[in-house]
Design a protein around this motif. Structure first.
Motif, PDB file in Angstrom:
ATOM      1  N   VAL A 154      78.064 -15.388  31.024  1.00  0.00           N
ATOM      2  CA  VAL A 154      76.750 -15.757  30.326  1.00  0.00           C
ATOM      3  C   VAL A 154      76.310 -17.132  30.402  1.00  0.00           C
ATOM      4  O   VAL A 154      77.277 -17.989  30.492  1.00  0.00           O
ATOM      5  CB  VAL A 154      76.856 -15.260  28.742  1.00  0.00           C
ATOM      6  N   GLY A 155      74.865 -17.440  30.380  1.00  0.00           N
ATOM      7  CA  GLY A 155      74.549 -18.868  30.484  1.00  0.00           C
ATOM      8  C   GLY A 155      74.864 -19.292  29.238  1.00  0.00           C
ATOM      9  O   GLY A 155      75.088 -18.764  28.068  1.00  0.00           O
ATOM     10  N   THR A 156      74.084 -20.779  28.853  1.00  0.00           N
ATOM     11  CA  THR A 156      74.089 -21.210  27.730  1.00  0.00           C
ATOM     12  C   THR A 156      72.911 -21.383  26.898  1.00  0.00           C
ATOM     13  O   THR A 156      71.755 -21.185  27.596  1.00  0.00           O
ATOM     14  CB  THR A 156      74.575 -22.762  27.712  1.00  0.00           C
ATOM     15  N   MET A 157      72.758 -21.472  25.683  1.00  0.00           N
ATOM     16  CA  MET A 157      71.580 -21.583  24.850  1.00  0.00           C
ATOM     17  C   MET A 157      71.174 -23.222  24.880  1.00  0.00           C
ATOM     18  O   MET A 157      72.300 -23.984  24.423  1.00  0.00           O
ATOM     19  CB  MET A 157      71.805 -21.213  23.444  1.00  0.00           C
ATOM     20  N   ASN A 158      70.248 -23.911  25.130  1.00  0.00           N
ATOM     21  CA  ASN A 158      70.089 -25.148  25.402  1.00  0.00           C
ATOM     22  C   ASN A 158      69.105 -25.589  24.394  1.00  0.00           C
ATOM     23  O   ASN A 158      68.000 -24.723  23.782  1.00  0.00           O
ATOM     24  CB  ASN A 158      69.468 -25.572  26.858  1.00  0.00           C
ATOM     25  N   GLY A 159      69.108 -26.855  24.224  1.00  0.00           N
ATOM     26  CA  GLY A 159      67.797 -27.573  23.266  1.00  0.00           C
ATOM     27  C   GLY A 159      66.591 -27.933  24.203  1.00  0.00           C
ATOM     28  O   GLY A 159      66.791 -27.559  25.471  1.00  0.00           O
ATOM     29  N   THR A 160      65.525 -28.280  23.693  1.00  0.00           N
ATOM     30  CA  THR A 160      64.582 -28.666  24.714  1.00  0.00           C
ATOM     31  C   THR A 160      64.850 -29.544  25.456  1.00  0.00           C
ATOM     32  O   THR A 160      63.920 -29.739  26.614  1.00  0.00           O
ATOM     33  CB  THR A 160      63.272 -28.968  23.643  1.00  0.00           C
ATOM     34  N   ASP A 161      65.713 -30.412  25.300  1.00  0.00           N
ATOM     35  CA  ASP A 161      66.162 -31.290  26.338  1.00  0.00           C
ATOM     36  C   ASP A 161      66.904 -30.580  27.737  1.00  0.00           C
ATOM     37  O   ASP A 161      67.384 -31.313  28.189  1.00  0.00           O
ATOM     38  CB  ASP A 161      66.944 -32.555  25.847  1.00  0.00           C
ATOM     39  N   GLY A 162      67.086 -29.426  27.558  1.00  0.00           N
ATOM     40  CA  GLY A 162      67.999 -28.851  28.663  1.00  0.00           C
ATOM     41  C   GLY A 162      69.309 -28.919  28.765  1.00  0.00           C
ATOM     42  O   GLY A 162      70.084 -28.534  29.528  1.00  0.00           O
ATOM     43  N   LYS A 163      69.754 -29.289  27.612  1.00  0.00           N
ATOM     44  CA  LYS A 163      71.360 -29.644  27.256  1.00  0.00           C
ATOM     45  C   LYS A 163      71.771 -28.619  26.328  1.00  0.00           C
ATOM     46  O   LYS A 163      70.917 -28.169  25.343  1.00  0.00           O
ATOM     47  CB  LYS A 163      71.789 -31.031  26.900  1.00  0.00           C
ATOM     48  N   ASP A 216      70.478 -19.740  31.568  1.00  0.00           N
ATOM     49  CA  ASP A 216      70.440 -20.601  30.401  1.00  0.00           C
ATOM     50  C   ASP A 216      69.137 -20.305  29.834  1.00  0.00           C
ATOM     51  O   ASP A 216      68.010 -20.092  30.396  1.00  0.00           O
ATOM     52  CB  ASP A 216      70.519 -22.081  30.893  1.00  0.00           C
ATOM     53  N   TYR A 217      69.049 -20.734  28.513  1.00  0.00           N
ATOM     54  CA  TYR A 217      67.443 -20.554  27.954  1.00  0.00           C
ATOM     55  C   TYR A 217      67.540 -21.583  26.899  1.00  0.00           C
ATOM     56  O   TYR A 217      68.478 -22.036  26.290  1.00  0.00           O
ATOM     57  CB  TYR A 217      67.408 -19.005  27.496  1.00  0.00           C
ATOM     58  N   VAL A 218      66.168 -21.793  26.426  1.00  0.00           N
ATOM     59  CA  VAL A 218      65.964 -22.802  25.287  1.00  0.00           C
ATOM     60  C   VAL A 218      65.989 -22.418  24.094  1.00  0.00           C
ATOM     61  O   VAL A 218      65.040 -21.394  23.917  1.00  0.00           O
ATOM     62  CB  VAL A 218      64.764 -23.651  25.916  1.00  0.00           C
ATOM     63  N   PHE A 219      66.271 -22.722  23.142  1.00  0.00           N
ATOM     64  CA  PHE A 219      66.293 -22.281  21.769  1.00  0.00           C
ATOM     65  C   PHE A 219      65.264 -22.940  21.258  1.00  0.00           C
ATOM     66  O   PHE A 219      64.922 -24.038  21.154  1.00  0.00           O
ATOM     67  CB  PHE A 219      67.529 -22.823  21.084  1.00  0.00           C
ATOM     68  N   ASP A 220      64.153 -21.784  20.492  1.00  0.00           N
ATOM     69  CA  ASP A 220      62.859 -22.292  20.321  1.00  0.00           C
ATOM     70  C   ASP A 220      62.488 -21.463  19.094  1.00  0.00           C
ATOM     71  O   ASP A 220      61.884 -20.271  19.050  1.00  0.00           O
ATOM     72  CB  ASP A 220      61.713 -22.121  21.358  1.00  0.00           C
ATOM     73  N   LEU A 221      62.882 -21.835  17.673  1.00  0.00           N
ATOM     74  CA  LEU A 221      62.951 -21.288  16.690  1.00  0.00           C
ATOM     75  C   LEU A 221      61.227 -20.752  16.378  1.00  0.00           C
ATOM     76  O   LEU A 221      61.316 -19.581  15.931  1.00  0.00           O
ATOM     77  CB  LEU A 221      63.307 -22.106  15.448  1.00  0.00           C
ATOM     78  N   ASP A 222      60.364 -21.481  16.752  1.00  0.00           N
ATOM     79  CA  ASP A 222      59.049 -21.248  16.280  1.00  0.00           C
ATOM     80  C   ASP A 222      58.555 -19.804  17.034  1.00  0.00           C
ATOM     81  O   ASP A 222      58.027 -19.019  16.756  1.00  0.00           O
ATOM     82  CB  ASP A 222      58.095 -22.180  16.820  1.00  0.00           C
ATOM     83  N   ARG A 223      59.081 -20.066  18.399  1.00  0.00           N
ATOM     84  CA  ARG A 223      58.530 -18.809  19.354  1.00  0.00           C
ATOM     85  C   ARG A 223      59.316 -17.738  18.882  1.00  0.00           C
ATOM     86  O   ARG A 223      58.780 -16.618  18.792  1.00  0.00           O
ATOM     87  CB  ARG A 223      58.949 -19.156  20.734  1.00  0.00           C
ATOM     88  N   MET A 224      60.580 -17.669  18.771  1.00  0.00           N
ATOM     89  CA  MET A 224      61.442 -16.441  18.483  1.00  0.00           C
ATOM     90  C   MET A 224      61.192 -15.729  17.312  1.00  0.00           C
ATOM     91  O   MET A 224      61.258 -14.624  16.899  1.00  0.00           O
ATOM     92  CB  MET A 224      62.891 -16.514  18.869  1.00  0.00           C
ATOM     93  N   THR A 225      60.473 -16.255  16.233  1.00  0.00           N
ATOM     94  CA  THR A 225      60.476 -15.869  14.938  1.00  0.00           C
ATOM     95  C   THR A 225      58.632 -15.337  14.735  1.00  0.00           C
ATOM     96  O   THR A 225      58.485 -15.008  13.852  1.00  0.00           O
ATOM     97  CB  THR A 225      60.466 -16.672  13.757  1.00  0.00           C
ATOM     98  N   ASN A 226      58.036 -15.612  15.825  1.00  0.00           N
ATOM     99  CA  ASN A 226      56.640 -15.173  15.762  1.00  0.00           C
ATOM    100  C   ASN A 226      56.337 -13.571  15.921  1.00  0.00           C
ATOM    101  O   ASN A 226      57.289 -13.003  16.383  1.00  0.00           O
ATOM    102  CB  ASN A 226      56.006 -15.754  17.089  1.00  0.00           C
ATOM    103  N   PHE A 227      55.338 -13.429  15.112  1.00  0.00           N
ATOM    104  CA  PHE A 227      55.216 -11.615  14.952  1.00  0.00           C
ATOM    105  C   PHE A 227      54.397 -11.312  16.135  1.00  0.00           C
ATOM    106  O   PHE A 227      54.024 -10.362  16.290  1.00  0.00           O
ATOM    107  CB  PHE A 227      54.560 -11.296  13.602  1.00  0.00           C
ATOM    108  N   GLU A 228      53.917 -12.346  17.086  1.00  0.00           N
ATOM    109  CA  GLU A 228      53.187 -11.946  18.253  1.00  0.00           C
ATOM    110  C   GLU A 228      53.847 -12.422  19.370  1.00  0.00           C
ATOM    111  O   GLU A 228      55.027 -13.349  19.506  1.00  0.00           O
ATOM    112  CB  GLU A 228      51.802 -12.533  18.462  1.00  0.00           C
ATOM    113  N   GLY A 229      53.933 -11.594  20.686  1.00  0.00           N
ATOM    114  CA  GLY A 229      54.820 -11.782  21.849  1.00  0.00           C
ATOM    115  C   GLY A 229      56.071 -10.940  21.892  1.00  0.00           C
ATOM    116  O   GLY A 229      56.416 -10.205  21.213  1.00  0.00           O
ATOM    117  N   LYS A 230      56.705 -11.393  22.918  1.00  0.00           N
ATOM    118  CA  LYS A 230      58.064 -10.835  23.272  1.00  0.00           C
ATOM    119  C   LYS A 230      59.003 -11.169  22.344  1.00  0.00           C
ATOM    120  O   LYS A 230      59.995 -12.046  22.848  1.00  0.00           O
ATOM    121  CB  LYS A 230      58.335 -10.999  24.739  1.00  0.00           C
ATOM    122  N   THR A 231      59.068 -10.883  21.135  1.00  0.00           N
ATOM    123  CA  THR A 231      60.049 -11.200  20.061  1.00  0.00           C
ATOM    124  C   THR A 231      60.564 -10.104  19.156  1.00  0.00           C
ATOM    125  O   THR A 231      60.100  -9.038  19.506  1.00  0.00           O
ATOM    126  CB  THR A 231      59.425 -12.203  18.948  1.00  0.00           C
TER     127      THR A 231
END
Ligand code: ARG
Length: 581
Positions: free
Chosen positions: A373-382, A447-462
């Motif tokens: 499995v890949g890693t979960m990154n911050g917006t800085d890619g790390k 790898d993917y970027v952790f984005d709390l705003d996006r993932m908790t949205n009631f719209e979109g692929k969440t």
């Protein structure tokens, strides 16, 4: 049998009659629903095989199938260079769409899944999120397919990190916090837990800077491995207290383990295993250490040997992993062992698999898979960090997701008419769904970027979007106040319903694909497309307000089917759906 399997059989008949290899007959769902429901692309390779024109071959196939009167095919045509497009009769499609059973792929063979793998004594951090979530989902999927799938946490509890921590306690005259810790006393347990969380990072940083400390840590680890005191008692307490924390974190994520074993549990198997390996010449001495060479003739890169014993007599990561395979074979004789571990450990697992195959610790037909499995990154890619730049604790992240979910519910004016308890429960489910779905929807190795705003949205692929859609259907069915579950009436099928029926019938294939490559993300894609499909159905037709009773009941029955399928997939993903929102 899935609908495409059934259609393939029909095409196979035609292929065989025309002397074309029947493995070219595969029928699959069409990527372009406007043009066809299903397609078979076998005419092109068949033409190559026979040295003929592909459109001509396609025509011969068509003629053969259409000469039969007993097929469920309603329309067949040829497109482009020789694609065969297929439509089926609505009743036929319905019969597959309404079958919600999950394909059975095993009669209970044992499968061990190794995931999570946290190291004891260290606080659990976000790095432990992915392997836990993906591993647990694969366990659920394999179980649903009929395997006796067992999840093993495989604790990291026998390595140098133990020596570092224990020596720090000894140096600061604090060993009694560990040795005297009463495991039946919650405040003792909490005290040790907090103390380790504070101490471990410090101890580890100090040892990495100071050769003498590191040498001491290694020596303490060897003593622990020889079960010397006070190390062994310290280890037992540390392990027990660490496990409490893991139970809480994994429990909150709804990640389950059948086996809570660790590296230490196989210790007694190591010496006899090593003797065997030496006696049979698989392990050789190398400058005081014992190694297992694992190179193969056709290797394109270098494969370092697996180290069985270091020069100081200590055992390594590969040693405990080998002994663990030995134990698993002894106790479960598993058909498969699947490791869901950080992608960056792929070399280790290649060495390990080679070593156990070479030495016949596993049967030749036992599947050993590394599902990296890949890693979960911050917006800085790390790798994701806290705002202060520290390692993010898993517990803090779960809390963040819960809080954000509550904010989102308030913003969207959802769950407002509930008691505080019920609303908290909904927020927890939404928050966990957000975290898990955001993780699972990515390709396993990416790898993917952790984005709390996006993932908790009631719209979109969440996750929250899917929960919302499911809850909306539940509320529709409650309002309808009729029981759609046991109705035998055929579904009404028109252009509005057909796309949903196609999607429902597609499930078995998606499910098998998820197992074939150990890729839960295909189920996430499926759930999302199904929810979207329902959403446009819901937007385009009357359901509760439909005046024709038969039509209304058919649409309610279809809504019920979609809900059941959606919840089934969410369950496979380890995501719980609230009743209301
Ligand atoms: N404890 C290991 C780590 O933190 C992961 C364990 C994975 N499983 C295994 N059988 N090696 O990196």
């Amino acid at each position: 049998m899935s609908i495409t399997d059934a259609l393939t059989l029909i095409l196979e008949d035609a292929f065989t009659a025309l002397d074309i290899p029947k493995d070219l007959a595969a029928v699959r769902f069409s990527d372009r629903a406007e043009i066809a429901q299903f397609q078979c692309n076998g005419a092109m390779p068949a033409a190559k095989h026979l040295g003929k024109n592909p459109r001509e071959i396609a025509q011969l196939i068509l003629d053969h199938v259409q000469a039969r009167t007993d097929t469920p095919i309603s329309e067949m045509s040829i497109a482009g260079p020789g694609f065969i497009n297929i439509f089926v009769k609505d009743e036929y499609l319905s019969s597959f769409a309404t079958d919600l059973s999950i394909p059975k792929l095993s009669h209970g063979e044992n499968v061990i899944l190794d995931y999570g793998g946290p190291n004891i004594a260290k606080p659990m951090h976000v790095g432990h999120l992915r392997t836990g979530i993906i591993g647990d989902t694969l366990r659920r999927i394999l179980k649903a397919a009929g395997f006796n799938a067992l999840g093993d946490i495989h604790l990291g509890d026998w390595g140098t990190h133990m020596g570092m921590l224990m020596m720090d306690y000894i140096h600061s005259n604090a060993a009694d916090i560990v040795t005297e810790c009463d495991l039946n006393n919650d405040s003792d347990v909490q005290r040790l837990f907090d103390d380790m969380a504070m101490r471990y990072p410090r101890a580890s940083a100090a040892a990495k800077e100071d050769e003498t400390l590191m040498a001491e840590a290694r020596a303490a680890t060897v003593k622990l491995q020889n079960k010397e005191e006070p190390f062994f008692t310290m280890f037992q307490k540390i392990r027990a207290v660490s496990m409490r924390g893991m139970e809480i974190n994994y429990g909150a994520l709804n990640v389950h383990f059948d086996l809570w074993k660790g590296e230490a549990d196989v210790h007694d198997l190591i010496a006899p295993m090593a003797e065997d390996l030496k006696d049979n010449g698989y392990a050789i001495e190398d400058d005081g250490a014992w190694i297992i060479p694992v190179e193969q003739n056709d290797d394109k890169k270098k494969y370092p040997p697996l180290i069985l014993y270091k020069r100081d007599g200590g055992v390594m990561y590969g040693t405990t992993d080998m002994a663990t395979i030995l134990e698993r074979v002894r106790d479960f004789d598993p058909a498969r062992i699947i490791y869901i571990v950080d992608q960056r450990q792929s070399l280790h697992f290649e060495q390990l698999f080679r070593a156990v195959r070479l030495s016949h610790i596993v049967r030749d037909d036992t599947e050993l898979s590394f599902a990296g499995v890949g890693t979960m990154n911050g917006t800085d890619g790390k790798p994701f960090k806290t705002r202060a730049g520290g390692v993010m604790r898993l517990a803090d992240m779960i809390d963040m997701a819960r809080k954000k979910a509550m904010e989102r519910l308030n913003e969207a004016d959802l769950a407002q008419d509930m008691s505080e308890n019920e609303r908290d429960d909904v927020a927890t489910k939404v928050g966990i769904a957000a975290l898990k779905f955001a993780d699972l929807q990515n390709q396993r190795h990416a790898d993917y970027v952790f984005d709390l705003d996006r993932m908790t949205n009631f719209e979109g692929k969440t996750g929250p979007y899917l929960l919302y859609q499911a809850v909306r259907i539940k509320s529709l069915l409650r309002k309808a106040e009729i029981n759609t579950e046991n109705s035998d009436d055929p579904l009404h099928v028109s252009d509005l319903e057909r796309p949903l029926l196609i999607l429902l019938a597609q499930f078995p294939e998606i499910f098998k694909l998820a197992i074939r490559n150990y890729t839960p993300h295909v189920l996430c894609d499926y759930a999302y497309i199904l929810a979207q499909g329902y959403s446009s159905f819901y937007g385009n037709c009357h359901i509760l307000s439909e005046e024709d009773d038969a039509l209304k009941n058919s649409r309610l029955a279809l809504s019920h089917l979609v809900l059941s399928r959606l919840e089934q997939v969410l369950n496979l993903l380890g995501i719980e759906t609230p009743e209301r929102m």
